[in-house]
Design a protein around this motif. Structure first.
Motif, short mmCIF file in Angstrom:
data_model
loop_
_atom_site.label_atom_id
_atom_site.label_comp_id
_atom_site.label_asym_id
_atom_site.label_seq_id
_atom_site.Cartn_x
_atom_site.Cartn_y
_atom_site.Cartn_z
N TYR A 40 0.87 -1.18 0.00
CA TYR A 40 0.00 0.00 0.00
C TYR A 40 0.90 1.22 0.00
O TYR A 40 2.13 1.11 0.03
CB TYR A 40 -0.98 -0.01 1.18
N ARG A 191 -4.17 0.84 7.74
CA ARG A 191 -3.86 0.58 6.34
C ARG A 191 -5.05 0.91 5.44
O ARG A 191 -6.20 0.70 5.81
CB ARG A 191 -3.48 -0.89 6.12
N PRO A 192 -4.76 1.36 4.21
CA PRO A 192 -5.86 1.71 3.28
C PRO A 192 -6.55 0.50 2.66
O PRO A 192 -7.52 0.68 1.91
CB PRO A 192 -5.16 2.56 2.22
N ASP A 193 -6.09 -0.72 2.93
CA ASP A 193 -6.82 -1.90 2.45
C ASP A 193 -7.77 -2.45 3.52
O ASP A 193 -8.44 -3.45 3.30
CB ASP A 193 -5.84 -3.00 2.03
N TYR A 197 -10.78 2.34 6.57
CA TYR A 197 -10.43 3.27 5.48
C TYR A 197 -11.45 3.16 4.35
O TYR A 197 -11.95 4.18 3.84
CB TYR A 197 -9.03 2.99 4.94
N GLN A 201 -13.62 6.42 3.55
CA GLN A 201 -13.32 7.14 2.32
C GLN A 201 -14.54 7.15 1.39
O GLN A 201 -14.88 8.19 0.81
CB GLN A 201 -12.12 6.50 1.61
N HIS A 329 -8.53 10.20 9.94
CA HIS A 329 -8.70 10.06 8.49
C HIS A 329 -8.99 11.41 7.84
O HIS A 329 -8.37 11.77 6.83
CB HIS A 329 -9.85 9.08 8.20
N TYR A 333 -5.95 12.63 5.37
CA TYR A 333 -6.25 12.62 3.94
C TYR A 333 -6.74 13.98 3.46
O TYR A 333 -6.56 14.33 2.29
CB TYR A 333 -7.24 11.51 3.62
#
Length: 342
Positions: A40, A191-193, A197, A201, A329, A333
């Motif tokens: 990632y 983690r973005p997986d 997230y 998102q 987050h 982001y």
């Protein structure tokens, strides 16, 4: 005990970062290893580690644990008192698509670590495993003495293998070893997986979220701050000093045990999504989908052994943890998007 040298593999990862922060705050010297791979966004790993590098007691080393001799050299130079092995290829679903990376990182990487510990034994070796090793077990909650013979993913199979490998080294070379099994860890810097997230998102962007098994899943969500506190407290629970309870997983032939680290309160997936929605202030549109290959319907940790060893039980409520994640987050982001648009 403070002022120990602690080696943390995977230190720029989600859990490794939080553990390293905690250890530095407790006065330890931390040797952090990470290869910053591109499973990632490496920028997220660099952003985590940049916060650690500001502490004079942190030494960052870039390298891959599976490279022959790399860890042996690190152990020889720094002679760590405590070793926490977190470096691994993570993710159940990715292991279906790219099993070779799991063989390299999880099996060969753990072998290299055990060889380094054999040459330069630490006071205590702690190695990460996962609730995924419980696989097809249906009796709940999962206890450390349950059989783990039916892994449902290759990721789980590699983790079960590293547990067995570490037991053999503990027996043959008298290396005090604790295996700790994670249960659905979440929180800031995740983690973005991972689902927090993906849910957050999509919700913030007005997109539908994918809800697998039509939401009929239970997970023992464990806040990352609770997890790393438990790992830290296990430093002094060195195997080989006698069983603490009748359900202690202490090996009869080695200074080795396995410990669950979970909240002990499984939460319906829909309730977790609702907590994310409340933290975002937005109700999500949901795509209801079937179960994905390798997933299990439920996880639930029996955590009495952890409490017996440390006096500690994870305690963060799902609403508080979801709010902490969403706040991070938005901040992280949001700054990234502002930078890209500038």
């Amino acid at each position: 005990m403070s002022d120990q040298t602690v080696l943390v593999t995977g230190a720029a990862g989600f859990i490794g970062f939080h553990l390293s922060q905690l250890l530095l705050g407790q006065g330890h010297r931390v040797i952090g290893i990470d290869n910053h791979n591109d499973y990632y966004d490496p920028g997220l790993k660099s952003a985590r580690e940049s916060q650690l590098l500001g502490d004079a007691c942190y030494t960052g080393i870039v390298g891959s644990v599976e490279d022959a001799g790399f860890l042996l050299d690190v152990f020889a130079k720094h002679r760590p008192d405590i070793v926490v092995h977190l470096a691994a290829q993570a993710g159940v679903r990715h292991s279906i698509e790219n099993p070779r990376s799991y063989t390299q990182s999880n099996l060969i990487g753990s072998f290299e670590l055990l060889e380094a510990a054999r040459a330069h034994p630490p006071q205590h070796l702690l190695m990460a495993s996962t609730s995924s090793v419980y696989g097809a077990n249906t009796a709940m909650p999962y206890g450390e003495l349950d059989k783990v013979d039916l892994p449902m993913s290759y990721y789980a199979a590699t983790k079960k293998a590293t547990e067995a490998m570490s037991h053999s080294y503990a027996h043959l070379f008298d290396i005090p070893t604790t295996i700790f099994r994670f249960f659905t860890v979440y929180g800031p810097w995740g983690r973005p997986d991972m689902s927090p997230y993906l849910f957050t998102q999509a919700i913030l962007e007005g997109r539908p979220i994918n809800v697998f098994n039509h939401g009929d899943m239970m997970r023992d969500f464990t806040y990352v701050g609770d997890l790393v506190r438990a790992i830290f407290l296990l430093f002094d629970a060195i195997p080989g000093q006698g069983a603490t309870t009748e359900k202690d997983s202490l090996s009869p032939v080695a200074p080795w045990r396995v410990v669950n680290i979970g909240n002990g309160h499984p939460v319906q997936l829909g309730a977790f999504i609702e907590a994310i929605e409340q933290a975002c202030g937005i109700t999500a549109e949901k795509n209801m989908l079937p179960m994905q290959p390798g997933d299990v319907q439920a996880t639930w940790a029996e955590n009495r052994l952890l409490h017996a060893l440390t006096g500690y039980t994870p305690q963060t409520e799902i609403g508080d943890g979801a709010r902490a994640y969403v706040n991070w987050h938005r901040s992280y982001y949001g700054q990234q998007n502002a930078f890209r648009e500038a």
